[in-house]
Design an enzyme around this catalytic site. Structure first.
Site, short mmCIF file in Angstrom:
data_model
loop_
_atom_site.label_atom_id
_atom_site.label_comp_id
_atom_site.label_asym_id
_atom_site.label_seq_id
_atom_site.Cartn_x
_atom_site.Cartn_y
_atom_site.Cartn_z
N ARG A 243 7.31 -33.44 -4.84
CA ARG A 243 8.94 -32.27 -5.62
C ARG A 243 8.87 -32.91 -6.69
NH1 ARG A 243 11.27 -30.86 -2.08
NH2 ARG A 243 13.57 -32.17 -0.98
N GLU A 272 12.45 -27.77 -12.88
CA GLU A 272 12.36 -25.79 -11.40
C GLU A 272 13.76 -25.29 -11.42
OE1 GLU A 272 10.14 -27.56 -7.64
OE2 GLU A 272 13.00 -27.03 -6.91
N HIS A 304 8.36 -23.69 -5.22
CA HIS A 304 9.02 -24.09 -4.07
C HIS A 304 9.37 -23.22 -2.34
CE1 HIS A 304 11.47 -27.92 -3.37
NE2 HIS A 304 11.13 -27.56 -2.33
P1 NAI Z 1 9.03 -38.66 5.24
O1 NAI Z 1 10.12 -39.42 4.64
O2 NAI Z 1 8.25 -38.21 6.80
O3 NAI Z 1 7.52 -39.38 4.85
C1 NAI Z 1 7.20 -39.89 3.07
C2 NAI Z 1 7.03 -41.02 2.73
O4 NAI Z 1 6.47 -41.38 2.27
C3 NAI Z 1 6.43 -42.27 4.24
O5 NAI Z 1 6.11 -42.12 4.92
C4 NAI Z 1 7.69 -42.94 3.12
O6 NAI Z 1 6.65 -44.40 3.61
C5 NAI Z 1 6.32 -42.97 2.09
N1 NAI Z 1 7.11 -43.61 0.68
C6 NAI Z 1 8.65 -44.04 0.52
N2 NAI Z 1 7.87 -44.54 -0.25
C7 NAI Z 1 6.97 -44.82 -0.87
C8 NAI Z 1 6.46 -44.57 -2.42
N3 NAI Z 1 7.24 -45.50 -3.21
N4 NAI Z 1 4.22 -44.76 -2.32
C9 NAI Z 1 4.43 -43.84 -1.08
N5 NAI Z 1 4.48 -43.83 -0.03
C10 NAI Z 1 5.91 -43.89 -0.27
O7 NAI Z 1 9.06 -37.58 5.05
P2 NAI Z 1 8.31 -35.91 5.34
O8 NAI Z 1 8.85 -34.99 5.83
O9 NAI Z 1 7.31 -35.50 5.31
O10 NAI Z 1 8.83 -34.99 3.61
C11 NAI Z 1 8.05 -35.35 1.97
C12 NAI Z 1 7.95 -35.11 1.17
O11 NAI Z 1 8.03 -33.61 0.73
C13 NAI Z 1 9.83 -35.29 0.95
O12 NAI Z 1 10.39 -36.24 -0.01
C14 NAI Z 1 9.99 -33.82 0.63
O13 NAI Z 1 10.26 -34.28 -1.12
C15 NAI Z 1 8.87 -32.99 0.66
N6 NAI Z 1 9.17 -31.29 1.14
C16 NAI Z 1 9.16 -30.20 -0.07
C17 NAI Z 1 9.07 -29.03 1.06
C18 NAI Z 1 8.67 -27.96 0.18
O14 NAI Z 1 8.26 -27.22 0.60
N7 NAI Z 1 7.77 -27.99 -0.70
C19 NAI Z 1 9.55 -29.18 2.39
C20 NAI Z 1 10.21 -30.21 2.92
C21 NAI Z 1 9.91 -31.75 2.19
#
Ligand code: NAI
Length: 356
Positions: A243, A272, A304
């Site tokens: 993000r 964005e 994105h």
């Molecule tokens: P997920 O929920 O599986 O993993 C997120 C990880 O971040 C978890 O392991 C969690 O413990 C960790 N986390 C939470 N708070 C934290 C903190 N304060 N410091 C460090 N780590 C922390 O999510 P996933 O599916 O891996 O997605 C990650 C991010 O990718 C999403 O939040 C979304 O913003 C972004 N995303 C971007 C896309 C794009 O097209 N550019 C598409 C899909 C997701």
């Protein structure tokens, strides 16, 4: 194939106002929507307080990453009897989930293709460090000079991964395949991962490449800022497919100008919302920071796009339709987002841990 258990209880002919609709969204949503009796009304405009009226008469809204689902929008939806916000994405930082409690159901698509995003992160990293974007433009112009195209090996370099959830873990595996040394920071480290977890400060100090894969929260807002850039290695490459607001874009720009940051690969950008997904070629770019970043030879921007694969689009529409059906069946859905209200006696989900 979708399996619709308990079909008989599902309300027929549900209508959903589909905001920020793009040409690539329509085929799969139309197909799965029709099968399930959901009429998606596609609107190119984003959902904002100014456009929320378009949802009148609908059972729900279907929204994406840059739609605004703040308290004002939620209250208007509630007044209009629009009961569901179906996010067709994983992240939900654009939704006031706490305010939605008791007013509208909020469902999301927790995973549609973590591979798509992790592979895009690596694609950007490779493009940047091997100057592929420059070589592509040169050879298109029959310029076969190699001057200025010297890159560096990823093999043996240290990559610091912030957030080791679904996407971060796949990115870790990809990096291991390249022979990189992986270190990571996560607020909730994965016990079984054999990942070397370190503090954020240590990650900043040791990483040649830093890739962001954590959600945007109050805590992670501006993880990359002037203070943290100062702690990083000279020449560090920063990759953000998560993000935009994880990075203070002005601090990033200053770091690049000072030659502290070696390169940046950005699939997301703090501001964005009014820019990405639209064609502004031929217009004057009003955002000076973005214009300056794009003008840098060592900054790569995609708008994105990391999620955008055939597989992901298909999964997104299937899961979104299933979420809507689940809710309409008995008011519950495994992909519902709710904050932990503490009312365990009335919580139909009977969750013990964090709600999201
Ligand atoms: P997920 O929920 O599986 O993993 C997120 C990880 O971040 C978890 O392991 C969690 O413990 C960790 N986390 C939470 N708070 C934290 C903190 N304060 N410091 C460090 N780590 C922390 O999510 P996933 O599916 O891996 O997605 C990650 C991010 O990718 C999403 O939040 C979304 O913003 C972004 N995303 C971007 C896309 C794009 O097209 N550019 C598409 C899909 C997701």
């Amino acid at each position: 194939m979708l399996v619709y258990a308990g079909f008989g209880l599902i309300r027929e002919n549900m209508r959903f106002a589909f905001f920020d609709a793009k040409q690539y969204d329509r085929p799969s949503f139309e197909t799965y929507g029709k099968e399930a009796g959901i009429d998606f009304r596609f609107y190119e405009t984003r959902l904002t307080p100014d456009t929320v009226e378009l949802a009148r008469g609908s059972d729900g809204v279907c929204v994406f990453v840059n739609d605004t689902v703040n308290a004002e929008v939620i209250d208007r939806l509630y007044e209009m009897g629009v009961g569901t916000v179906a996010l067709r994405c994983a992240g939900y930082n654009n939704v006031d989930v706490r305010h939605a409690f008791g007013k509208v159901h909020v469902v999301h698509v927790p995973a549609y293709s973590p591979y798509a995003v992790a592979e895009h992160a690596m694609a950007m990293l490779l493009t940047s460090v091997r100057r592929i974007h420059k070589a592509y433009n040169r050879t298109k112009d029959f310029n076969f000079s190699l001057t200025g195209l010297t890159g560096f090996d990823l093999h043996g370099k240290t990559v610091g991964v912030i957030g080791t959830g679904k996407i971060g873990r796949i990115f870790v595996d990809i990096c291991r395949g390249f022979g990189m040394q992986v270190i990571a920071y996560d607020k909730f480290p994965a016990a079984d991962s054999k990942i070397e977890y370190v503090s954020l400060d240590e990650l900043f100090a040791r990483s040649d490449v830093i890739s962001l894969h954590c959600p945007l929260t109050e805590e992670t807002y501006h993880t990359v800022c002037a203070e943290t850039v100062a702690k990083m290695k000279k020449g560090v490459v920063i990759v953000n497919t998560s993000r935009g607001a994880l990075i203070d874009a002005d601090a990033l720009l200053e770091g690049i100008k000072a030659r502290k940051i070696g390169a940046a690969c950005l699939d997301v950008y703090e501001e964005e919302a009014d820019i990405f997904f639209e064609d502004y070629s031929g217009h004057i770019m009003a955002d000076d920071t973005l214009a300056r970043l794009i003008s840098m030879p060592n900054v790569l921007v995609t708008s994105h796009q990391a999620f955008l694969t055939e597989e992901a689009l298909n999964n997104i529409s299937q899961t979104t339709v299933q979420n809507i059906l689940d809710l309409s069946r008995d008011g519950m859905c495994p992909n519902e987002l709710c904050y932990r209200c503490g009312k365990t006696d009335v919580c139909r989900k009977e969750r013990v841990g964090k709600c999201f």
